[in-house]
Motif scaffolding. Structure first.
Motif, short mmCIF file in Angstrom:
data_model
loop_
_atom_site.label_atom_id
_atom_site.label_comp_id
_atom_site.label_asym_id
_atom_site.label_seq_id
_atom_site.Cartn_x
_atom_site.Cartn_y
_atom_site.Cartn_z
N ASN A 98 0.83 -1.21 0.00
CA ASN A 98 0.00 0.00 0.00
C ASN A 98 0.86 1.26 0.00
O ASN A 98 0.51 2.26 -0.65
N GLU A 99 1.97 1.22 0.73
CA GLU A 99 2.87 2.38 0.77
C GLU A 99 3.47 2.63 -0.60
O GLU A 99 3.57 3.79 -1.05
N ILE A 100 3.88 1.57 -1.29
CA ILE A 100 4.45 1.72 -2.63
C ILE A 100 3.41 2.27 -3.59
O ILE A 100 3.67 3.20 -4.37
N ALA A 101 2.20 1.69 -3.56
CA ALA A 101 1.13 2.18 -4.44
C ALA A 101 0.81 3.64 -4.17
O ALA A 101 0.55 4.42 -5.09
N GLY A 102 0.87 4.03 -2.89
CA GLY A 102 0.55 5.40 -2.51
C GLY A 102 1.51 6.43 -3.06
O GLY A 102 1.16 7.60 -3.23
N LEU A 103 2.74 6.01 -3.38
CA LEU A 103 3.71 6.94 -3.95
C LEU A 103 3.27 7.47 -5.31
O LEU A 103 3.69 8.54 -5.73
N PHE A 104 2.42 6.70 -5.99
CA PHE A 104 2.03 7.04 -7.36
C PHE A 104 0.65 7.68 -7.44
O PHE A 104 0.17 7.95 -8.54
N THR A 105 0.02 7.93 -6.30
CA THR A 105 -1.36 8.45 -6.34
C THR A 105 -1.44 9.86 -6.91
O THR A 105 -2.45 10.24 -7.50
N GLN A 106 -0.39 10.66 -6.73
CA GLN A 106 -0.38 12.03 -7.24
C GLN A 106 0.50 12.17 -8.48
O GLN A 106 0.94 13.27 -8.81
#
Length: 267
Positions: A98-106
């Protein structure tokens, strides 16, 4: 029903050989992060390839050239601008995914490369010990900002000058030990490669190291790496580590002795 993550500009690559008993957990943990999951197999004789393919991985064969070159070959098979490397005995837990995926949210992440803590889990342990020794190498990085070193024994990402590096909070779970016997077999093979590397670099390790390498390495693992807090398995693993470090030096010294005997006409 959980919502599938949108595809990220991220390729995940894994190098493997005879990892059929472990690679399924590795792939399941990361397959929702990418639509480009690459497994580079160096000649498995078990079901590694069929397991990986059944879970959606794209499997490519490449004969074993050493750790760094194999990971460089794997990089070349990837399609996306960001790479995540995990080994076939490692598992990315949900919080780290989830942390890795969150890096790409913006959009684009805020750094060029990310160090990720990797903690070893011994047989019988369900999760990393709270005080377990861990390494934090770069494992997530932009393809134009770093590549794996060509070293056959050291697999580390070499970053370009000025690359921005941050550290993630999550921890990769490293199930490196199937058994003590399997670990010793792996370390015996690895010491051959280390001795080759010393020869290639023209290094000459002092014979005095034969007498101090084992006790020094044991103390490094048992005390310095905190294996002492992990019971009997910690003690046994520290002993294996010490023998591996001694064997690396012993093989190097043995080669020099044999070479000298040949030069002097005694062989």
């Amino acid at each position: 029903m959980p919502t599938k993550r949108p595809a990220l500009p991220l390729s995940v690559f894994i190098i493997a050989r005879n990892e059929g008993d472990r690679i399924a957990a590795t792939i399941r943990a990361v397959r929702d992060l990418t639509d480009d999951l690459v497994v580079v197999d160096s000649g498995s004789t078990d079901d590694t390839v069929s397991v990986a393919e059944s879970l959606g991985a794209r499997v490519v064969h490449n004969e074993w050239p050493g750790y760094g070159p194999q990971k460089r070959f794997a990089e070349e098979q990837c399609r996306h601008p960001w790479f995540l490397n995990v080994d076939a005995d490692e598992v990315v837990p949900p919080d780290l995914a989830n942390e890795i995926a969150g890096l790409f949210t913006q959009g684009e992440p805020g750094a060029d490369a990310y160090k990720i803590r990797i903690a070893e889990i011994f047989p019988g342990e369900g999760r990393p010990h709270a005080l377990a020794y861990a390494l934090s190498p770069v494992r997530l990085y932009r393809s134009d900002k770093g590549r794996y070193s060509p070293s056959t024994v050291h697999d580390r990402v070499q970053l370009v000058a000025g690359a921005r590096v941050k550290r993630l909070r999550g921890t990769i779970h490293h199930f490196s030990v199937r058994s003590l016997g399997d670990q010793l077999a792996k370390l015996n093979s690895y010491t051959d490669a280390l001795a080759d590397d010393l020869d290639a670099r023209g290094a000459k390790v002092s014979t005095l190291r034969l007498f101090v390498e084992f006790p020094a390495a044991f103390l490094k693992a048992y005390i310095g790496r905190r294996h002492a807090i992990r019971g009997l398995y910690g003690f046994m693993t520290a002993m294996n580590f010490a023998f591996y470090r001694y064997l690396r030096v012993a093989k190097h010294v043995e080669r020099r002795l044999v070479s000298r005997a040949r030069d002097e006409g005694r062989l």
